[in-house]
Write an enzyme that holds these catalytic residues in place. Structure first.
Site, PDB file in Angstrom:
ATOM      1  N   THR A  47       8.641   1.501  -8.293  1.00  0.00           N
ATOM      2  CA  THR A  47       8.513   0.340  -7.405  1.00  0.00           C
ATOM      3  C   THR A  47       7.588  -0.704  -8.023  1.00  0.00           C
ATOM      4  OG1 THR A  47       8.972   1.707  -5.476  1.00  0.00           O
ATOM      5  CG2 THR A  47       7.870  -0.378  -5.056  1.00  0.00           C
ATOM      6  N   SER A  63       4.449   4.019  -6.612  1.00  0.00           N
ATOM      7  CA  SER A  63       5.167   4.638  -7.726  1.00  0.00           C
ATOM      8  C   SER A  63       5.398   3.641  -8.858  1.00  0.00           C
ATOM      9  CB  SER A  63       6.520   5.162  -7.233  1.00  0.00           C
ATOM     10  OG  SER A  63       7.325   4.076  -6.837  1.00  0.00           O
ATOM     11  N   LYS A  92      11.285  16.665  -1.640  1.00  0.00           N
ATOM     12  CA  LYS A  92      11.133  16.398  -3.079  1.00  0.00           C
ATOM     13  C   LYS A  92      10.188  17.437  -3.701  1.00  0.00           C
ATOM     14  CE  LYS A  92       8.690  13.380  -6.184  1.00  0.00           C
ATOM     15  NZ  LYS A  92       7.994  12.153  -6.495  1.00  0.00           N
ATOM     16  N   GLU A 122      -1.122  -0.439  -9.626  1.00  0.00           N
ATOM     17  CA  GLU A 122      -1.819   0.840  -9.809  1.00  0.00           C
ATOM     18  C   GLU A 122      -0.786   1.900  -9.455  1.00  0.00           C
ATOM     19  OE1 GLU A 122      -3.117   4.092  -9.475  1.00  0.00           O
ATOM     20  OE2 GLU A 122      -4.112   3.533  -7.606  1.00  0.00           O
ATOM     21  N   CYS A 150      -2.579   9.948  -7.015  1.00  0.00           N
ATOM     22  CA  CYS A 150      -2.146   9.433  -8.324  1.00  0.00           C
ATOM     23  C   CYS A 150      -3.002  10.002  -9.454  1.00  0.00           C
ATOM     24  CB  CYS A 150      -2.197   7.918  -8.331  1.00  0.00           C
ATOM     25  SG  CYS A 150      -3.820   7.293  -7.963  1.00  0.00           S
ATOM     26  N   TRP A 205       1.056   5.605   0.961  1.00  0.00           N
ATOM     27  CA  TRP A 205       0.770   6.405   2.152  1.00  0.00           C
ATOM     28  C   TRP A 205      -0.244   7.510   1.892  1.00  0.00           C
ATOM     29  CZ3 TRP A 205       2.112  10.754  -0.204  1.00  0.00           C
ATOM     30  CH2 TRP A 205       3.258  10.785  -1.023  1.00  0.00           C
ATOM     31  N   GLU A 237       6.145  13.244 -12.107  1.00  0.00           N
ATOM     32  CA  GLU A 237       5.074  13.189 -11.113  1.00  0.00           C
ATOM     33  C   GLU A 237       5.585  13.835  -9.830  1.00  0.00           C
ATOM     34  OE1 GLU A 237       3.906   9.453  -9.213  1.00  0.00           O
ATOM     35  OE2 GLU A 237       1.818   9.981  -9.576  1.00  0.00           O
ATOM     36  N   LEU A 256       0.810  -1.229   0.000  1.00  0.00           N
ATOM     37  CA  LEU A 256       0.000   0.000   0.000  1.00  0.00           C
ATOM     38  C   LEU A 256       0.837   1.270   0.000  1.00  0.00           C
ATOM     39  CD1 LEU A 256      -2.623  -0.996   2.722  1.00  0.00           C
ATOM     40  CD2 LEU A 256      -2.764  -1.326   0.245  1.00  0.00           C
ATOM     41  N   LYS A 308       1.009  -5.024   3.507  1.00  0.00           N
ATOM     42  CA  LYS A 308       2.202  -4.252   3.874  1.00  0.00           C
ATOM     43  C   LYS A 308       1.840  -2.774   3.698  1.00  0.00           C
ATOM     44  CE  LYS A 308       6.261  -2.151   2.639  1.00  0.00           C
ATOM     45  NZ  LYS A 308       5.991  -1.053   3.586  1.00  0.00           N
TER      46      LYS A 308
HETATM   47  N1  LIG Z   1       0.230   6.063  -7.375  1.00  0.00           N
HETATM   48  C1  LIG Z   1       0.199   6.349  -6.120  1.00  0.00           C
HETATM   49  O1  LIG Z   1      -0.819   6.298  -5.536  1.00  0.00           O
HETATM   50  C2  LIG Z   1       1.435   6.711  -5.383  1.00  0.00           C
HETATM   51  C3  LIG Z   1       2.526   7.241  -6.021  1.00  0.00           C
HETATM   52  N2  LIG Z   1       3.624   7.568  -5.313  1.00  0.00           N
HETATM   53  C4  LIG Z   1       4.752   8.197  -6.043  1.00  0.00           C
HETATM   54  O2  LIG Z   1       5.944   7.580  -5.640  1.00  0.00           O
HETATM   55  C5  LIG Z   1       6.849   8.541  -5.156  1.00  0.00           C
HETATM   56  C6  LIG Z   1       7.691   7.922  -4.079  1.00  0.00           C
HETATM   57  O3  LIG Z   1       6.904   7.560  -2.957  1.00  0.00           O
HETATM   58  P1  LIG Z   1       7.193   6.202  -2.199  1.00  0.00           P
HETATM   59  O4  LIG Z   1       6.501   6.188  -0.913  1.00  0.00           O
HETATM   60  O5  LIG Z   1       8.670   5.987  -2.167  1.00  0.00           O
HETATM   61  O6  LIG Z   1       6.470   5.157  -3.163  1.00  0.00           O
HETATM   62  P2  LIG Z   1       6.711   3.625  -3.348  1.00  0.00           P
HETATM   63  O7  LIG Z   1       6.076   3.200  -4.596  1.00  0.00           O
HETATM   64  O8  LIG Z   1       8.157   3.309  -3.214  1.00  0.00           O
HETATM   65  O9  LIG Z   1       5.941   2.974  -2.098  1.00  0.00           O
HETATM   66  C7  LIG Z   1       4.710   2.295  -2.188  1.00  0.00           C
HETATM   67  C8  LIG Z   1       4.781   1.024  -1.359  1.00  0.00           C
HETATM   68  O10 LIG Z   1       5.802   0.172  -1.882  1.00  0.00           O
HETATM   69  C9  LIG Z   1       6.721  -0.180  -0.848  1.00  0.00           C
HETATM   70  N3  LIG Z   1       8.049  -0.337  -1.407  1.00  0.00           N
HETATM   71  C10 LIG Z   1       9.002   0.614  -1.563  1.00  0.00           C
HETATM   72  N4  LIG Z   1      10.095   0.094  -2.130  1.00  0.00           N
HETATM   73  C11 LIG Z   1       9.851  -1.201  -2.332  1.00  0.00           C
HETATM   74  C12 LIG Z   1      10.596  -2.266  -2.900  1.00  0.00           C
HETATM   75  N5  LIG Z   1      11.847  -2.089  -3.343  1.00  0.00           N
HETATM   76  N6  LIG Z   1      10.028  -3.489  -2.990  1.00  0.00           N
HETATM   77  C13 LIG Z   1       8.774  -3.677  -2.534  1.00  0.00           C
HETATM   78  N7  LIG Z   1       8.028  -2.727  -1.976  1.00  0.00           N
HETATM   79  C14 LIG Z   1       8.552  -1.493  -1.887  1.00  0.00           C
HETATM   80  C15 LIG Z   1       6.632   0.969   0.123  1.00  0.00           C
HETATM   81  O11 LIG Z   1       7.131   0.618   1.409  1.00  0.00           O
HETATM   82  C16 LIG Z   1       5.141   1.262   0.102  1.00  0.00           C
HETATM   83  O12 LIG Z   1       4.444   0.354   0.910  1.00  0.00           O
HETATM   84  C17 LIG Z   1       5.977   9.692  -4.703  1.00  0.00           C
HETATM   85  O13 LIG Z   1       6.649  10.881  -4.679  1.00  0.00           O
HETATM   86  C18 LIG Z   1       4.911   9.655  -5.750  1.00  0.00           C
HETATM   87  O14 LIG Z   1       5.344  10.314  -6.881  1.00  0.00           O
HETATM   88  C19 LIG Z   1       3.689   7.358  -3.983  1.00  0.00           C
HETATM   89  C20 LIG Z   1       2.638   6.817  -3.288  1.00  0.00           C
HETATM   90  C21 LIG Z   1       1.403   6.515  -3.934  1.00  0.00           C
HETATM   91  N1  BAL Z   2      -6.647   8.423  -5.681  1.00  0.00           N
HETATM   92  C1  BAL Z   2      -6.654   7.068  -5.282  1.00  0.00           C
HETATM   93  C2  BAL Z   2      -5.536   6.247  -5.810  1.00  0.00           C
HETATM   94  C3  BAL Z   2      -4.183   6.749  -5.464  1.00  0.00           C
HETATM   95  O1  BAL Z   2      -3.945   7.922  -5.278  1.00  0.00           O
HETATM   96  O2  BAL Z   2      -3.280   5.926  -5.395  1.00  0.00           O
END
Ligand SMILES: NC(=O)C1=CN([C@@H]2O[C@H](COP(=O)(O)OP(=O)(O)OC[C@H]3O[C@@H](n4cnc5c(N)ncnc54)[C@H](O)[C@@H]3O)[C@@H](O)[C@H]2O)C=CC1
Ligand code: BAL
Length: 501
Positions: A249, A246, A353, A268, A303, A168, A395, A166, A192
């Protein structure tokens, strides 16, 4: 309509909370096997909230084993769907009863305005879980066309043990988007949460146990991406992973799957979502309100945030005036003040950032905003010379809206599609043909016309291009992620019977 408390009441409630800090595995809270913890802080104040269990691959193994036991012995997976529904509806009732507490917990752990948590995140979480619970005993399997000599059943079966990773930005709501259909289908899950925001997920797990969800069906393993996310993605006994976060990831999960057991992966991911406003858009004041909501809701940590405003020349000046006026109505401040619409960014790292992009305006022109105070970034609108500008390409995931001027409908569509992402888009026009043609031409999973939004629980949510992979959240289609099709071919001919004898 949600009744809001006062700032003093929310602040007092925040102080009174008993914060869950341990992982939740096999029906009980447990520290990490290593005994390690990590700090979770309130990003609005920097104050430590709690030391949360810093789990590692051993904890993941344990949680997956317990989830597997639960799945195979059928304590949940083989219940009548109506029985699963009843338990999930009890959880819904408990969530309803605990709404103010959950809103505050979500707000202090993430920096989100309590207003958003109380009026959107928590009610939508509840609605989502209720919707999937209500759905599950109303879905029929299929019988394929056949001759008299056989019957072919096409049935859907729960996929098994599911890993849910998930983000944050909407901690409880994204949890609900995933556990709603997964638990309704009969899967066992290992969740997670993002390390920044584990608390509300742990609290929901506790309420799920109180509602009667059997042990081992919903497990929450807290910790980092490297120590928990990756082992979950690589685990040979996890059947499927659903991830939101992201694109970088998300991409890793495809490698984890390919390198391990070819588990199914649903991703997603990010977006750089266009909002097109054409010269013939009606009621610019309403359009501006949508533009501001699209760009700044949840501090732009969304997102589907409409982060690129693509506006036709004839309407640009007037629209920007109105956008600036609406943006000024979004108070920046203490997330626990119910008047606040722009809370703190989720962490110091993320703040750095986002604030860093304020230094990358270059040839752009700041229309409004641009202030940053160490925790919050004010709603910022920047006119940029074109779609190649860094603010239009990356982004940002913060309250920074780029404005790109275009001369025609065709150019607007071309610019809208000039991105690696394809999650969401919106188009404002009074010309119905253009609206529909535009919606068809834009490469995105959701296109809204004359509004900003994500649809609702009944509509699928997910992305084209590098925004999505493998399935959709929300709607009846979400169930496809957590089930797989099985054909059961039954021979009815006398000969076949003889052969078996
Ligand atoms: N599409 C969306 O809803 C989201 C996009 N983002 C984007 O990602 C950027 C970075 O934010 P983060 O929190 O670092 O996102 P992230 O994609 O790294 O984190 C999302 C989830 O993946 C987990 N994760 C991180 N690295 C991992 C790995 N190597 N293997 C498996 N799981 C892993 C994290 O602990 C968290 O639970 C943000 O600035 C934003 O641009 C961040 C959060 C949500
Ligand atoms: N707006 C819901 C989906 C997301 O931001 O990841």
């Amino acid at each position: 309509m949600t009744d809001l408390l006062t700032k003093a009441e929310y602040t007092a409630l925040a102080k009174s909370l008993d914060l869950p800090v341990n992982a939740f595995i096999d029906g009980s809270f447990r520290p990490a096997q290593s005994g390690k913890t990590f700090e979770t802080v309130n990003p609005a104040t920097g104050a430590k909230l709690a030391d949360v269990a810093a789990c590692d691959p051993e904890d993941v193994d344990f949680a997956v084993a317990k989830a597997r036991d639960a799945f195979e012995d059928g304590r949940w997976s083989r219940l009548h769907p109506g029985e699963r529904k009843e338990v999930l509806l009890k959880l819904v009732k408990l969530l309803e009863r605990n709404q103010p507490e959950l809103a505050v917990l979500e707000s202090i752990d993430s920096g989100k305005p309590v207003y958003d948590c109380a009026t959107t995140d928590i009610p939508e979480t509840i609605h989502c879980l209720k919707w999937h619970a209500e759905l599950i005993d109303k879905i029929y399997d299929q019988v394929a066309p056949s001759s008299d000599s056989h019957i072919a059943l096409v049935v859907r079966e729960a996929v098994g043990v599911v890993g849910l990773v998930l983000p944050w930005n909407f901690p409880l709501l994204m949890l609900a988007w995933k556990i709603g259909p997964a638990l309704a289908a009969g899967c066992s899950v290992v969740v997670k949460p993002a390390a920044e925001t584990s608390l509300s997920t742990l609290r929901l797990a506790e309420l799920a146990m109180e509602a009667g969800l059997p042990a081992g069906v919903l497990n929450v393993v807290t910790g980092s991406g490297a120590e928990v996310g990756e082992p979950l993605g690589r685990h040979p006994d996890v059947d499927m992973v659903s991830f939101t976060g992201s694109t970088a990831t998300g991409r890793r999960f495809l490698h984890y799957s390919a390198d391990s057991n070819l588990k199914e992966v649903v991703l997603e991911m990010g977006g750089k979502n266009p909002c097109i406003v054409l010269d013939d858009a009606e009621n610019l004041d309403v359009v501006a309100a949508h533009v501001v909501n699209g760009a700044f809701w949840n501090m732009g940590e969304n997102c589907s945030a409409a982060s690129r405003l693509i506006v036709q020349s004839g309407v640009k000046a007037k629209l920007l005036e109105k956008v600036a006026a609406h943006a000024r109505e979004w108070p920046v401040g203490d997330p626990l003040d119910p008047e606040t619409r722009i809370g703190a960014l989720v962490s110091k790292a993320h703040y750095d950032k986002v604030a860093g992009y304020l230094g990358k305006v270059g040839k752009g022109k700041v229309v409004i905003g641009g202030e940053a105070n160490g925790t919050h970034v004010s709603p910022t609108v920047v006119e940029i010379p074109g779609n190649d500008h860094v603010l239009a390409r990356e982004e940002i995931f913060g309250p920074i809206l780029s404005v790109i001027e275009v001369g025609s409908f065709e150019e607007a569509i071309r610019v809208a599609n000039d991105t690696d992402y394809g999650l969401a888009a919106s188009i404002f026009t009074s010309n119905a043909k253009r609206a529909i043609r535009g919606a068809r031409m834009i490469k995105a999973g959701t296109v809204t016309v004359n509004s900003f939004g994500e649809g609702d629980i009944s509509t699928p949510f997910g992305g084209y291009k590098q925004s999505g992979f493998g399935g959709r959240d929300n709607s009846i289609h979400a169930h496809d992620q957590y089930t797989q099709l099985k054909t059961i071919w039954i021979d009815l001919s006398d000969d076949a019977g003889d052969a078996v004898d």
